[in-house]
Motif scaffolding. Structure first.
Motif, PDB file in Angstrom:
ATOM      1  N   SER A  61      39.235  35.142  40.285  1.00 33.72           N
ATOM      2  CA  SER A  61      38.431  36.242  40.819  1.00 33.72           C
ATOM      3  C   SER A  61      37.326  36.657  39.859  1.00 33.72           C
ATOM      4  CB  SER A  61      39.329  37.456  41.119  1.00 33.72           C
ATOM      5  OG  SER A  61      39.927  37.955  39.937  1.00 33.72           O
ATOM      6  N   ILE A  62      37.426  36.215  38.579  1.00 29.61           N
ATOM      7  CA  ILE A  62      36.441  36.614  37.579  1.00 29.61           C
ATOM      8  C   ILE A  62      35.934  35.385  36.835  1.00 29.61           C
ATOM      9  CG2 ILE A  62      35.992  38.029  35.547  1.00 29.61           C
ATOM     10  CD1 ILE A  62      38.419  39.743  36.400  1.00 29.61           C
ATOM     11  N   VAL A  63      34.630  35.225  36.805  1.00 31.24           N
ATOM     12  CA  VAL A  63      33.992  34.123  36.095  1.00 31.24           C
ATOM     13  C   VAL A  63      33.170  34.743  34.963  1.00 31.24           C
ATOM     14  CG1 VAL A  63      32.398  32.196  36.280  1.00 31.24           C
ATOM     15  CG2 VAL A  63      33.834  32.811  38.238  1.00 31.24           C
ATOM     16  N   MET A  81      34.471  38.030  41.983  1.00 31.06           N
ATOM     17  CA  MET A  81      34.487  37.628  43.384  1.00 31.06           C
ATOM     18  C   MET A  81      35.151  38.655  44.290  1.00 31.06           C
ATOM     19  SD  MET A  81      32.777  34.971  43.082  1.00 31.06           S
ATOM     20  CE  MET A  81      32.808  34.624  44.836  1.00 31.06           C
ATOM     21  N   THR A  82      36.079  39.424  43.748  1.00 28.50           N
ATOM     22  CA  THR A  82      36.730  40.492  44.511  1.00 28.50           C
ATOM     23  C   THR A  82      36.615  41.775  43.707  1.00 28.50           C
ATOM     24  OG1 THR A  82      38.894  40.019  43.529  1.00 28.50           O
ATOM     25  CG2 THR A  82      38.339  38.878  45.590  1.00 28.50           C
ATOM     26  N   ARG A 217      36.577  18.665  43.283  1.00 32.71           N
ATOM     27  CA  ARG A 217      37.944  19.123  43.602  1.00 32.71           C
ATOM     28  C   ARG A 217      38.198  20.481  42.955  1.00 32.71           C
ATOM     29  NH1 ARG A 217      39.088  13.527  43.012  1.00 32.71           N
ATOM     30  NH2 ARG A 217      39.669  13.802  40.814  1.00 32.71           N
ATOM     31  N   ALA A 218      37.721  20.670  41.721  1.00 36.27           N
ATOM     32  CA  ALA A 218      37.878  21.957  41.035  1.00 36.27           C
ATOM     33  C   ALA A 218      37.083  23.051  41.744  1.00 36.27           C
ATOM     34  CB  ALA A 218      37.431  21.825  39.581  1.00 36.27           C
ATOM     35  N   TYR A 219      35.905  22.691  42.208  1.00 38.28           N
ATOM     36  CA  TYR A 219      35.050  23.634  42.947  1.00 38.28           C
ATOM     37  C   TYR A 219      35.744  24.088  44.231  1.00 38.28           C
ATOM     38  CZ  TYR A 219      30.944  25.139  45.697  1.00 38.28           C
ATOM     39  OH  TYR A 219      30.060  25.843  46.481  1.00 38.28           O
ATOM     40  N   ASP A 220      36.269  23.133  44.991  1.00 42.81           N
ATOM     41  CA  ASP A 220      36.962  23.456  46.246  1.00 42.81           C
ATOM     42  C   ASP A 220      38.215  24.292  45.976  1.00 42.81           C
ATOM     43  OD1 ASP A 220      35.071  22.114  47.738  1.00 42.81           O
ATOM     44  OD2 ASP A 220      36.196  20.231  47.766  1.00 42.81           O
ATOM     45  N   LYS A 221      38.939  23.963  44.891  1.00 46.75           N
ATOM     46  CA  LYS A 221      40.149  24.715  44.547  1.00 46.75           C
ATOM     47  C   LYS A 221      39.811  26.162  44.231  1.00 46.75           C
ATOM     48  CE  LYS A 221      44.057  24.869  41.333  1.00 46.75           C
ATOM     49  NZ  LYS A 221      44.701  24.244  40.140  1.00 46.75           N
ATOM     50  N   PHE A 222      38.682  26.374  43.552  1.00 49.21           N
ATOM     51  CA  PHE A 222      38.253  27.737  43.227  1.00 49.21           C
ATOM     52  C   PHE A 222      38.075  28.561  44.497  1.00 49.21           C
ATOM     53  CE2 PHE A 222      34.832  30.847  42.841  1.00 49.21           C
ATOM     54  CZ  PHE A 222      35.235  31.590  41.749  1.00 49.21           C
ATOM     55  N   TRP A 223      37.336  28.016  45.476  1.00 49.66           N
ATOM     56  CA  TRP A 223      37.071  28.779  46.697  1.00 49.66           C
ATOM     57  C   TRP A 223      38.338  28.958  47.530  1.00 49.66           C
ATOM     58  CZ3 TRP A 223      33.302  31.809  46.620  1.00 49.66           C
ATOM     59  CH2 TRP A 223      32.093  31.473  45.996  1.00 49.66           C
ATOM     60  N   SER A 228      42.424  32.889  49.273  1.00 50.45           N
ATOM     61  CA  SER A 228      43.815  33.349  49.284  1.00 50.45           C
ATOM     62  C   SER A 228      43.927  34.746  48.683  1.00 50.45           C
ATOM     63  CB  SER A 228      44.696  32.376  48.500  1.00 50.45           C
ATOM     64  OG  SER A 228      44.708  31.100  49.112  1.00 50.45           O
ATOM     65  N   LEU A 229      43.196  34.982  47.572  1.00 46.88           N
ATOM     66  CA  LEU A 229      43.233  36.294  46.938  1.00 46.88           C
ATOM     67  C   LEU A 229      42.700  37.372  47.871  1.00 46.88           C
ATOM     68  CD1 LEU A 229      42.044  35.543  43.288  1.00 46.88           C
ATOM     69  CD2 LEU A 229      44.236  36.539  43.965  1.00 46.88           C
ATOM     70  N   ARG A 230      41.624  37.047  48.577  1.00 48.83           N
ATOM     71  CA  ARG A 230      41.044  38.034  49.504  1.00 48.83           C
ATOM     72  C   ARG A 230      42.022  38.351  50.631  1.00 48.83           C
ATOM     73  NH1 ARG A 230      34.986  35.388  49.683  1.00 48.83           N
ATOM     74  NH2 ARG A 230      34.110  36.580  47.939  1.00 48.83           N
ATOM     75  N   THR A 231      42.745  37.334  51.101  1.00 53.52           N
ATOM     76  CA  THR A 231      43.728  37.559  52.157  1.00 53.52           C
ATOM     77  C   THR A 231      44.843  38.468  51.662  1.00 53.52           C
ATOM     78  OG1 THR A 231      43.268  35.404  53.152  1.00 53.52           O
ATOM     79  CG2 THR A 231      45.380  36.445  53.697  1.00 53.52           C
ATOM     80  N   ILE A 232      45.337  38.176  50.453  1.00 55.78           N
ATOM     81  CA  ILE A 232      46.415  38.983  49.871  1.00 55.78           C
ATOM     82  C   ILE A 232      45.944  40.416  49.653  1.00 55.78           C
ATOM     83  CG2 ILE A 232      47.832  39.316  47.812  1.00 55.78           C
ATOM     84  CD1 ILE A 232      47.872  36.243  47.548  1.00 55.78           C
TER      85      ILE A 232
END
Length: 289
Positions: A61-63, A81-82, A217-223, A228-232
């Motif tokens: 959530s934080i870069v 990001m959140t 793959r790392a980029y897709d995993k990040f999003w 998932s975090l936004r859903t939670i």
């Protein structure tokens, strides 16, 4: 599928601003409240062991990109990001740690240099104001020209940004357009961004063709993790809202019960002070019944 990747992801943000000193210098000078004689001229990135630790959730959530300039001023640049209210305190804590850490290097108090925390927030959190740029620092509450220089916290609400808001601040507008208009669906970048040398360089770094399969793959995993975090967080927000509504309803029922009790006690001429002690209502509330 667009030509570019989204600059707000961990991989891309760090590749643009964490590997190219000229670009993070441009970003800092464009977004921070610096006078002409305070502009950043050169920077060094922090060693890995000085970067603030992240919880598992914060990793997605934080870069962040951390650096210091030739004047030894410290800069913490984050993409959030959140949003939760605790982020403000975490930003203050990390900036304070960076300020205090200067004393560990033997620096005298009089030589301590300011710390700037520049936070891009991919969410709107200040609902009651239209401004997207929020600057916090230590200012005298009456004489606002009296400032204690030390901690400078800037929060930028990206969803609120509109290019016309800052037509006189060209580089600020261009960098914010870069962060808000470019994503993995972008086929062609706006001409205004391509015409600027620094932003154009950043766009070239973001070209999808420049990334390896492993990086993708790392980029897709990040999003996926952000989603998932936004859903939670959304589920918890809904649960909290429902709990607050139930609490308000229960409080209203108790209040009504006290009012009914007070009204019956008044009917049999019980003293107002006694009714107040029994029901918790004020004398004014009881007299109004």
């Amino acid at each position: 599928m667009g030509k570019y990747l989204d600059p707000r992801a961990d991989l891309t943000f760090k590749k643009v601003f964490g590997e190219h000193r000229n670009l993070v210098i441009s970003l800092l000078n464009a977004l921070l409240p610096l006078e002409d004689d305070e502009r950043v001229e050169s920077i060094e990135y922090w060693p890995a062991d000085q970067i603030p630790e992240r919880t598992e959730a914060e990793k997605y959530s934080i870069v962040d990109v951390c650096c210091k300039d030739n004047k030894q001023r410290e800069f913490i640049v984050e993409m959030q990001m959140t949003w939760t209210e605790s982020f403000k305190k975490r930003v203050l804590l990390n900036a304070s740690k960076a300020y205090v850490a200067q004393t560990n290097k033997g620096m005298e108090y009089k030589n301590l240099q300011p710390v700037y925390a520049l936070n891009f927030v991919n969410a709107s959190f200040m609902k009651d104001v239209d401004d997207y740029y929020h600057y916090y620092h230590l200012v005298h509450d009456k004489y606002t020209d009296k400032v204690i220089d030390g901690l400078h916290l800037v929060f930028v609400e990206l969803p609120k940004f509109k290019a016309q808001n800052l037509s006189e601040k060209k580089m600020q507008v261009l960098w914010l357009r870069f962060l808000t208009e470019i994503n993995d669906k972008t086929q062609e970048a706006p001409a205004e961004l391509l015409e600027n040398a620094e932003v154009s360089e950043a766009l070239e770094i973001l070209e999808r063709a420049a990334f390896t399969d492993a990086e993708m793959r790392a980029y897709d995993k990040f999003w996926d993790s952000v989603s998932s975090l936004r859903t939670i967080e959304g589920d918890w927000a809904d649960k909290l809202k429902k709990a607050e509504e139930k609490a308000e309803e229960a409080e209203a029922r108790l209040k009504q019960k006290d009012v009914d009790t007070a009204r019956r006690m008044k009917e049999i001429n019980i003293a107002t002070d006694v009714i107040s002690q029994v029901t918790g209502l004020s004398n004014a509330e009881i007299e109004a019944l």
